[in-house]
Scaffold this motif. Structure first.
Motif, PDB file in Angstrom:
ATOM      1  N   ARG A 307       0.969  -1.223  -0.132  1.00 24.01           N
ATOM      2  CA  ARG A 307       0.051   0.076  -0.220  1.00 24.01           C
ATOM      3  C   ARG A 307       0.714   1.303  -0.121  1.00 24.01           C
ATOM      4  O   ARG A 307       0.167   2.514   0.029  1.00 24.01           O
ATOM      5  N   TYR A 308       2.010   1.087   0.617  1.00 22.19           N
ATOM      6  CA  TYR A 308       3.832   2.071   0.182  1.00 22.19           C
ATOM      7  C   TYR A 308       3.873   2.224  -1.331  1.00 22.19           C
ATOM      8  O   TYR A 308       4.737   3.549  -1.230  1.00 22.19           O
ATOM      9  N   LEU A 309       3.290   1.771  -2.029  1.00 22.07           N
ATOM     10  CA  LEU A 309       4.062   1.906  -3.402  1.00 22.07           C
ATOM     11  C   LEU A 309       3.218   3.279  -4.239  1.00 22.07           C
ATOM     12  O   LEU A 309       2.028   3.146  -4.522  1.00 22.07           O
ATOM     13  N   PRO A 310       4.498   4.003  -4.765  1.00 20.58           N
ATOM     14  CA  PRO A 310       3.682   4.995  -5.004  1.00 20.58           C
ATOM     15  C   PRO A 310       3.456   4.902  -6.458  1.00 20.58           C
ATOM     16  O   PRO A 310       3.535   3.887  -6.835  1.00 20.58           O
ATOM     17  N   LEU A 311       2.771   5.675  -7.164  1.00 20.36           N
ATOM     18  CA  LEU A 311       2.159   5.486  -8.734  1.00 20.36           C
ATOM     19  C   LEU A 311       3.536   5.493  -9.842  1.00 20.36           C
ATOM     20  O   LEU A 311       3.683   6.579  -9.585  1.00 20.36           O
ATOM     21  N   HIS A 312       3.855   4.593 -10.127  1.00 21.20           N
ATOM     22  CA  HIS A 312       4.517   4.919 -11.415  1.00 21.20           C
ATOM     23  C   HIS A 312       4.177   5.631 -12.631  1.00 21.20           C
ATOM     24  O   HIS A 312       4.394   4.663 -13.210  1.00 21.20           O
ATOM     25  N   LEU A 313       3.975   6.620 -12.797  1.00 19.31           N
ATOM     26  CA  LEU A 313       3.152   7.414 -13.565  1.00 19.31           C
ATOM     27  C   LEU A 313       3.989   8.919 -13.399  1.00 19.31           C
ATOM     28  O   LEU A 313       3.648  10.129 -12.955  1.00 19.31           O
ATOM     29  N   HIS A 314       4.497   9.204 -14.807  1.00 17.10           N
ATOM     30  CA  HIS A 314       5.381  10.429 -14.802  1.00 17.10           C
ATOM     31  C   HIS A 314       4.894  11.016 -16.356  1.00 17.10           C
ATOM     32  O   HIS A 314       5.567  10.480 -17.406  1.00 17.10           O
ATOM     33  N   VAL A 315       4.953  12.088 -16.615  1.00 15.45           N
ATOM     34  CA  VAL A 315       5.121  13.240 -17.737  1.00 15.45           C
ATOM     35  C   VAL A 315       6.348  13.549 -18.289  1.00 15.45           C
ATOM     36  O   VAL A 315       6.958  14.281 -17.314  1.00 15.45           O
TER      37      VAL A 315
END
Length: 354
Positions: A307-315
């Motif tokens: 649950r601590y994993l951040p979203l790996h979505l990067h512009v």
């Protein structure tokens, strides 16, 4: 002589009594010294036991926790100053900044810092803009998305960017890490998206797919269906750059701009959700993303801590036509530290610089 001797005795008794009185009222410094000596005399067995060594999993969880908390714990002016140091591009019309992880574009709930709230101070820091004149947001990004965010110096410039977005003339390139390897490795996803209600123990709403085709009753072809009136056309180009350890580094280029478009297309159309996407990794419930054992080992995590994993979505990059005869405007942004760390743990090579 006897009178002198008597006076001397009384003086000595008086001094003795005053000393005794002083000894009954010890000074603060004397008390502190006595307590210090007592502590030093304590046997080794009474000392506080040493803390157990931190495991790699605990260390990783601590890193991820801090990632989402550090920018919300600072004063708004300090936050604005930090944003001013993240400028990626600027001219007389536009400024591009590196939006950090976990910071919303607009205020919501009990969030302390947002991009919108910081604009008055940020305007003064960056360009000394006068009171009543400040930077304007050209579009929004999700709270947990990182990367290039465009700000306009004037209303005219803001409207120009929004017009380019509407006419699909602004090109955006994203970098994501997916759980799984998309097949085929390159293609175009053209499936409309619609908001859907998810019933059950955890009643909630999500964006979902609203396909224009379904498998024919004979099972040997596709039949076009009537589009839903509330569905939004959504088109995403994708390309797998590399893969390892059950995950992939994928470049995405959204042609349209529907809410949660990239997350929905990757999770529901390709079956490869973005790492750290706890909303769309499981359709029927709201729960932390479940990861394969091999991925957990590579990331030094336990399933209970995902649950601590951040979203790996990067512009990664934005390209748009220049203003008033200028050349194309190109704003590129390096990958965030946590993104690079994940790539290294998964043994996926870092992408080339744009």
């Amino acid at each position: 002589m006897s009178r002198i001797r008597a006076e001397s005795v009384r003086w000595a008794v008086s001094e003795h009594n005053s000393e005794s009185g002083r000894s009954r009222r010890p000074k603060a410094a004397d008390i502190a010294n006595r307590l210090r000596r007592e502590r030093e005399k304590k046997p080794e067995r009474e000392k506080k036991p040493e803390e157990a060594p931190v495991s790699p999993v605990q260390r990783r969880v601590t890193e991820l926790r801090q990632l989402s908390q550090q920018l919300q714990s600072v004063h708004p002016n300090v936050f604005a100053k930090a944003l001013s140091r993240s400028v990626l591009y600027q001219d007389q019309h536009l400024i591009a900044i590196n939006k950090p992880y976990g910071v919303p574009v607009y205020n919501s709930g009990d969030i302390r810092n947002s991009i919108a709230e910081s604009l008055p101070v940020l305007s003064k820091i960056i360009s000394g803009m006068q009171a009543g004149s400040q930077l304007q947001l050209c579009y929004s990004l999700e709270k947990d998305t990182t990367g290039v965010l465009l700000l306009a110096r004037t209303e005219e410039a803001c409207q120009r960017v929004q017009s380019l977005i509407k006419s699909q003339q602004m090109e955006s390139r994203y970098m994501v890490i997916t759980v799984g390897v998309p097949v085929p490795s390159e293609g175009v996803i053209d499936i409309p998206i619609i908001e859907k209600e998810v019933t059950g123990a955890q009643h909630h709403f999500k964006m979902g797919l609203s396909p224009l085709y379904r498998v024919s009753e004979e099972g040997d072809g596709l039949t076009r269906v009537r589009p839903h009136r509330q569905a939004h056309g959504a088109v995403t180009q994708y390309r797998v750059l590399d893969s390892s350890s059950g995950c992939s580094l994928v470049e995405l280029q959204p042609i349209t701009g529907v809410k949660h478009q990239l997350r929905v297309h990757m999770a529901l159309a390709l079956g490869c959700p973005i790492l750290g996407d706890h909303k769309y990794a499981n359709w029927n419930k709201l729960a932390p993303q479940k990861l394969p054992e091999g991925v957990l080992r590579s990331l030094s995590l336990e399933q209970s801590k995902t649950r601590y994993l951040p979203l790996h979505l990067h512009v990664r990059q934005i390209i748009l036509p220049g203003f008033k005869g200028q050349g194309d405007i190109i704003a590129s942004c390096p990958l965030p530290k946590y993104f690079i760390t994940t790539l290294k743990r998964l043994q996926i090579p870092l992408p080339e610089k744009p």
